[in-house]
Scaffold this motif. Sequence first.
Motif, PDB file in Angstrom:
ATOM      1  N   GLU A  78       0.811  -1.224   0.000  1.00 30.10           N
ATOM      2  CA  GLU A  78       0.000   0.000   0.000  1.00 30.10           C
ATOM      3  C   GLU A  78       0.838   1.264   0.000  1.00 30.10           C
ATOM      4  OE1 GLU A  78      -2.336  -0.405   3.500  1.00 30.10           O
ATOM      5  OE2 GLU A  78      -3.718  -1.898   2.635  1.00 30.10           O
ATOM      6  N   ALA A  79       2.163   1.149   0.186  1.00 28.22           N
ATOM      7  CA  ALA A  79       3.013   2.327   0.354  1.00 28.22           C
ATOM      8  C   ALA A  79       3.194   3.083  -0.956  1.00 28.22           C
ATOM      9  CB  ALA A  79       4.376   1.916   0.905  1.00 28.22           C
ATOM     10  N   PRO A  80       3.107   4.419  -0.929  1.00 29.73           N
ATOM     11  CA  PRO A  80       3.364   5.207  -2.138  1.00 29.73           C
ATOM     12  C   PRO A  80       4.858   5.245  -2.433  1.00 29.73           C
ATOM     13  CG  PRO A  80       2.962   6.665  -0.272  1.00 29.73           C
ATOM     14  CD  PRO A  80       2.711   5.264   0.213  1.00 29.73           C
ATOM     15  N   PRO A  81       5.236   5.337  -3.703  1.00 33.69           N
ATOM     16  CA  PRO A  81       6.661   5.445  -4.040  1.00 33.69           C
ATOM     17  C   PRO A  81       7.201   6.808  -3.660  1.00 33.69           C
ATOM     18  CG  PRO A  81       5.321   5.698  -6.010  1.00 33.69           C
ATOM     19  CD  PRO A  81       4.368   5.357  -4.899  1.00 33.69           C
ATOM     20  N   PHE A  82       8.464   6.845  -3.291  1.00 31.86           N
ATOM     21  CA  PHE A  82       9.093   8.117  -2.947  1.00 31.86           C
ATOM     22  C   PHE A  82      10.584   8.039  -3.231  1.00 31.86           C
ATOM     23  CE2 PHE A  82      11.451  10.616   0.306  1.00 31.86           C
ATOM     24  CZ  PHE A  82      11.155  11.867  -0.186  1.00 31.86           C
ATOM     25  N   CYS A  83      10.998   8.609  -4.361  1.00 33.48           N
ATOM     26  CA  CYS A  83      12.410   8.800  -4.678  1.00 33.48           C
ATOM     27  C   CYS A  83      13.232   7.520  -4.529  1.00 33.48           C
ATOM     28  CB  CYS A  83      12.989   9.904  -3.796  1.00 33.48           C
ATOM     29  SG  CYS A  83      12.134  11.483  -3.972  1.00 33.48           S
ATOM     30  N   GLY A  84      12.826   6.471  -5.216  1.00 34.22           N
ATOM     31  CA  GLY A  84      13.587   5.238  -5.187  1.00 34.22           C
ATOM     32  C   GLY A  84      13.335   4.376  -3.970  1.00 34.22           C
ATOM     33  N   ALA A  85      12.275   4.659  -3.218  1.00 29.02           N
ATOM     34  CA  ALA A  85      11.928   3.865  -2.036  1.00 29.02           C
ATOM     35  C   ALA A  85      10.416   3.748  -1.952  1.00 29.02           C
ATOM     36  CB  ALA A  85      12.487   4.504  -0.768  1.00 29.02           C
ATOM     37  N   LYS A  86       9.946   2.890  -1.052  1.00 30.31           N
ATOM     38  CA  LYS A  86       8.537   2.812  -0.716  1.00 30.31           C
ATOM     39  C   LYS A  86       8.353   3.495   0.637  1.00 30.31           C
ATOM     40  CE  LYS A  86       6.400   0.332  -3.947  1.00 30.31           C
ATOM     41  NZ  LYS A  86       5.705  -0.896  -3.581  1.00 30.31           N
ATOM     42  N   LEU A  87       7.438   4.463   0.690  1.00 24.64           N
ATOM     43  CA  LEU A  87       7.220   5.217   1.930  1.00 24.64           C
ATOM     44  C   LEU A  87       6.235   4.441   2.809  1.00 24.64           C
ATOM     45  CD1 LEU A  87       8.346   7.821   3.067  1.00 24.64           C
ATOM     46  CD2 LEU A  87       6.304   8.995   2.290  1.00 24.64           C
TER      47      LEU A  87
ATOM     48  N   VAL B 299      -7.971  11.010   5.925  1.00 21.22           N
ATOM     49  CA  VAL B 299      -7.043  11.783   6.753  1.00 21.22           C
ATOM     50  C   VAL B 299      -5.700  11.071   6.868  1.00 21.22           C
ATOM     51  CG1 VAL B 299      -8.717  13.093   8.092  1.00 21.22           C
ATOM     52  CG2 VAL B 299      -8.099  10.801   8.832  1.00 21.22           C
ATOM     53  N   ASP B 300      -5.316  10.355   5.835  1.00 21.76           N
ATOM     54  CA  ASP B 300      -3.986   9.747   5.803  1.00 21.76           C
ATOM     55  C   ASP B 300      -2.992  10.855   5.439  1.00 21.76           C
ATOM     56  OD1 ASP B 300      -1.661   8.373   5.373  1.00 21.76           O
ATOM     57  OD2 ASP B 300      -2.567   6.780   4.167  1.00 21.76           O
ATOM     58  N   LEU B 301      -2.385  11.442   6.446  1.00 23.02           N
ATOM     59  CA  LEU B 301      -1.548  12.623   6.251  1.00 23.02           C
ATOM     60  C   LEU B 301      -0.340  12.347   5.364  1.00 23.02           C
ATOM     61  CD1 LEU B 301      -1.557  14.063   9.884  1.00 23.02           C
ATOM     62  CD2 LEU B 301      -3.055  14.653   7.983  1.00 23.02           C
ATOM     63  N   ILE B 302       0.231  11.149   5.492  1.00 24.11           N
ATOM     64  CA  ILE B 302       1.424  10.834   4.694  1.00 24.11           C
ATOM     65  C   ILE B 302       1.066  10.768   3.211  1.00 24.11           C
ATOM     66  CG2 ILE B 302       3.367   9.269   4.421  1.00 24.11           C
ATOM     67  CD1 ILE B 302       3.101  10.620   7.165  1.00 24.11           C
ATOM     68  N   ARG B 303      -0.065  10.171   2.908  1.00 23.65           N
ATOM     69  CA  ARG B 303      -0.487  10.105   1.514  1.00 23.65           C
ATOM     70  C   ARG B 303      -0.826  11.498   0.992  1.00 23.65           C
ATOM     71  NH1 ARG B 303      -1.266   5.594  -1.181  1.00 23.65           N
ATOM     72  NH2 ARG B 303      -1.217   4.402   0.756  1.00 23.65           N
ATOM     73  N   ASP B 304      -1.424  12.332   1.851  1.00 22.62           N
ATOM     74  CA  ASP B 304      -1.695  13.713   1.457  1.00 22.62           C
ATOM     75  C   ASP B 304      -0.398  14.450   1.129  1.00 22.62           C
ATOM     76  OD1 ASP B 304      -4.363  13.300   1.856  1.00 22.62           O
ATOM     77  OD2 ASP B 304      -4.475  14.328   3.777  1.00 22.62           O
ATOM     78  N   MET B 305       0.625  14.221   1.945  1.00 21.86           N
ATOM     79  CA  MET B 305       1.900  14.901   1.753  1.00 21.86           C
ATOM     80  C   MET B 305       2.551  14.498   0.436  1.00 21.86           C
ATOM     81  SD  MET B 305       5.335  14.659   4.113  1.00 21.86           S
ATOM     82  CE  MET B 305       5.431  12.877   3.850  1.00 21.86           C
ATOM     83  N   THR B 306       2.507  13.216   0.102  1.00 24.01           N
ATOM     84  CA  THR B 306       3.179  12.745  -1.106  1.00 24.01           C
ATOM     85  C   THR B 306       2.381  13.042  -2.371  1.00 24.01           C
ATOM     86  OG1 THR B 306       2.207  10.542  -0.787  1.00 24.01           O
ATOM     87  CG2 THR B 306       4.400  10.925   0.110  1.00 24.01           C
ATOM     88  N   SER B 307       1.049  13.030  -2.263  1.00 24.64           N
ATOM     89  CA  SER B 307       0.211  13.203  -3.451  1.00 24.64           C
ATOM     90  C   SER B 307      -0.222  14.643  -3.667  1.00 24.64           C
ATOM     91  CB  SER B 307      -1.036  12.313  -3.339  1.00 24.64           C
ATOM     92  OG  SER B 307      -1.853  12.734  -2.270  1.00 24.64           O
ATOM     93  N   GLY B 308       0.032  15.522  -2.694  1.00 24.92           N
ATOM     94  CA  GLY B 308      -0.423  16.900  -2.819  1.00 24.92           C
ATOM     95  C   GLY B 308      -1.905  17.065  -2.558  1.00 24.92           C
TER      96      GLY B 308
ATOM     97  N   LYS C 127      -1.126  25.150  -6.672  1.00 25.40           N
ATOM     98  CA  LYS C 127      -1.740  23.980  -6.048  1.00 25.40           C
ATOM     99  C   LYS C 127      -0.728  23.257  -5.165  1.00 25.40           C
ATOM    100  CE  LYS C 127      -5.152  23.096  -9.675  1.00 25.40           C
ATOM    101  NZ  LYS C 127      -5.676  22.087 -10.647  1.00 25.40           N
ATOM    102  N   PRO C 128      -1.209  22.550  -4.160  1.00 21.68           N
ATOM    103  CA  PRO C 128      -0.274  21.773  -3.330  1.00 21.68           C
ATOM    104  C   PRO C 128       0.471  20.771  -4.199  1.00 21.68           C
ATOM    105  CG  PRO C 128      -2.450  21.880  -2.314  1.00 21.68           C
ATOM    106  CD  PRO C 128      -2.599  22.433  -3.694  1.00 21.68           C
ATOM    107  N   PRO C 129       1.786  20.796  -4.192  1.00 22.96           N
ATOM    108  CA  PRO C 129       2.554  19.915  -5.082  1.00 22.96           C
ATOM    109  C   PRO C 129       2.771  18.534  -4.495  1.00 22.96           C
ATOM    110  CG  PRO C 129       4.046  21.341  -3.891  1.00 22.96           C
ATOM    111  CD  PRO C 129       2.655  21.721  -3.455  1.00 22.96           C
ATOM    112  N   LYS C 130       2.992  17.576  -5.372  1.00 27.49           N
ATOM    113  CA  LYS C 130       3.382  16.246  -4.934  1.00 27.49           C
ATOM    114  C   LYS C 130       4.843  16.301  -4.479  1.00 27.49           C
ATOM    115  CE  LYS C 130       0.335  13.774  -8.143  1.00 27.49           C
ATOM    116  NZ  LYS C 130       0.284  12.803  -9.263  1.00 27.49           N
ATOM    117  N   LEU C 131       5.147  15.544  -3.436  1.00 26.00           N
ATOM    118  CA  LEU C 131       6.485  15.582  -2.867  1.00 26.00           C
ATOM    119  C   LEU C 131       7.529  15.109  -3.878  1.00 26.00           C
ATOM    120  CD1 LEU C 131       8.257  16.126  -0.456  1.00 26.00           C
ATOM    121  CD2 LEU C 131       7.736  13.829   0.399  1.00 26.00           C
TER     122      LEU C 131
END
Length: 625
Positions: free
Chosen positions: A247-256, A268-277, A383-387
Motif C-alpha cells: 500500500e506504500a506510495p513510491p518516494f524517490c527510489g523507495a517505498k514510503l 485523513v492519511d496525512l502521509i499520503r496527502d503529503m506525497t500526493s499533494g 496547487k499543493p505539489p506532490k512531494l
Amino acid sequence: MLTELAQYAQDHKLAAQPGFKPKSVKGYIHLSADGTFTGIEVLEKGAEPVNAPDIGSIANGTRYCNPLVEKAKIPLCMVEDEKKDKNIPTKHTFFLTMLDDGVEYEPKFSAIAQALRDQETRDAMVAALGQHKLKGSAPIGFWVDGAPVEQTPGCAAWWSEFRKQFADTPSGDLPRCLVTGDLAPALKTVPKVGGLQDVGGHPSKDAFLCFDKSPYESYGLKQSANASVSEEGMTAVNAALNQLIDEAPPFCGAKLVHWYSREIPDEVDLIRDMTSGSWEYDDWGDEDEEDEPEPAPEETEDDGEAERAAMNSSNRLITSVHSGEHVTAPLSARYYIMPLSGAGGRMMVRGWYEGSFEELYTHIDQWFDDLMLVSPDGKGRTKPPKLEDLCTRLIKLDGDPKKIRKRMDTLSGRLLDAIINGNPLPDEVASRALNYIRSGMLSSESKKKSDKADQTQKEKQVRKDPVRLPIEEEELAYQLLKAWLVRDQRQRGEQNIMGTDINTSPHTAAYNCGRLMAVYAAIQERAMNVNVGVVERYYSAASTTPAFVIGRLAALSQYYFPKLSEGSSIFYQRMLSEIFSEIDLAQLPDSLNMRQQTEFAVGFYQQRAVLDSKKGAKENKESEE
C-alpha cells in the motif's frame, strides 16, 4: 520498530499462525467423504490467497514438500521430465506420509490419501487438469465433503505438532524474542518479503533481518543470535510488511511505508496527502478577480472545484476534530514512517520517524503553507505539489526522464526529514533549486533560437522534452525557494516573513532587484517580439551580481520605451520608480550570497505574476486610456 509492526499485524488481524503462509491456489480437487473424485474447480485469476501449512525452505530440497497445497505434480506423482522431476516420487511419498500422520487430527486426510494411492483416480485427476489447461507446476489444494481441508481446525492442530520435528532444537537457555518479549527459540534465518522489486528489491524477495555475513556478527554470535526473534514474532512482522509495502506510495527510489497506532480514515492519511499533494489551503481562491461577477454554476463550472473539494476532505475532518465536532481518535494516534528499498536481497531502512498525529498534521500543514505562492499567471495560488515532483527540481535537467527516481539522492530523504519534523530545509535545497531555474533559463534561450530555424525531427523531440520547462511549469522550484527562505527567516526570528504575494512590507535589495528584472523583461516583451530576451541573456548574471547588470538593463529599457504606447510607458516607469524608491543604490550589492539569490528569485517570480495577472493587464490598459 519490530514491536510496532507486530502490533499493526495484530490490530489488523494479518498475522497468520506460525507455520502457515498465504498461497495462491490455481485450482481445487474435489473429493467426496469416501475419497471419490468429483471434479476440479479452477479459481479465477487474482483470487485471494489462502493461508496454508508451509514447511519452509526445505521444500526446495530433494525429500520434503508442503502439505495439502503444493504443485500438482507432487501429490499426483506427475513425472513430466525424467531429469527435472527425478525427486517427485520421493516427495509424493512424503506427501502421503503427512496425510497418514494427520488422520487422527483431521479424518478428511484419509479421503485424500485414499484417492491419491489409487492410480486410476490419479490418472483421472491428471486428465482433468489437462482439460482445464493446468500444468503440473500449478499449486492445487483439496476440497473434501464441501470444504477446503487446509482451513479446517484439525489441520491447524496437526500441523502445529507435526512441524516441530523440523525445528532447530535449542541448546541452553532460550533467548528473549525482540518482537514479543517472550522466551522462545530463535529463528536462524527469517522468511523474506516481496514488493520492493521496483525500488531495488530482489525478484526472490528481501529479508528484513539478516546476518549471513561476518561483518554483521557480534561477539562471535552466528546468524540471528545477534538479534533473536521467534517464529511467532517474525510471522507477525512479515505479515505487516507484506500489506504495508503493497500500500506504500513510491518516494524517490523507495517505498514510503507508514502506518498509525490506531485506525485512521483514508481521507485523513496525512502521509499520503503529503506525497500526493492532496491538501487544501485555507485561502483558496482568485483574489485578483474579486471585482468580477461570479458565473452561475449551471453556466460555467470551475474545472478545479471537484479536485479542490476532494483535497479538502482531510483538512475539513481534522479541523472539525480541533473544533470538537468529532471524537479525537485521530489526534490521539501516533504515526510511524519507514522508507524502505531493496539492496542485494536485504531491505534497507532509509529512515524511521514516529510521533503524534496532531504534531504531524501541524508540520505538514506548515509545509504546504510555506510552499504556497501566487500562481504564475497571478490567478489564485499554486496547487499543493506532490512531494516527488518537488524532488525532481533538485536534480539536473539533463538525463533520461524515465530514470528520474533512480537519479534522486539522499537529499530527498533530508527533505522528508525536515518536513516531518518541521525543521529548516537543507541549504542544498535552495542551491539546487536556484541551479534548476538558471538551467531552465539557458534551455529556454537555446529553445527560442531553434524555433526560429527550420526544425528537424530531433529538434522537435527536444522541444517536447518534459524536463525542460517554461517558467509556468518551473513554479515548483520557486516554491522550494520560498519554503527554504521562510523557514530560514523563522529560525532567525525575523518578523517580516516572505509572503505568498508581493506586499507593501519593506524587502531587501536583492528581492527588489529580482522585481526589477521582471519589469525590464516585461518592457522588452511588450515593446517587441524577440526570440531571445532579457531573461535568457541576463537573469543568471543579475541574480548573482546585480550591481553590474541592473544599470545595463536600465540603459536597454531606454531603447524599448519609445516603442511602447504612452500609457504603457507611464505604467512601467511608475512601477520602476516604486521599486527603485525601496532600494538604496549606494548599497546595491556587487554579489549575492545564496539567501540573497533566493530572495532575488522569489521577487522575480512574484513581480512577474503581478504583471501577468488580469489585474496587471487591467492597470496597464487603464494607463493607456
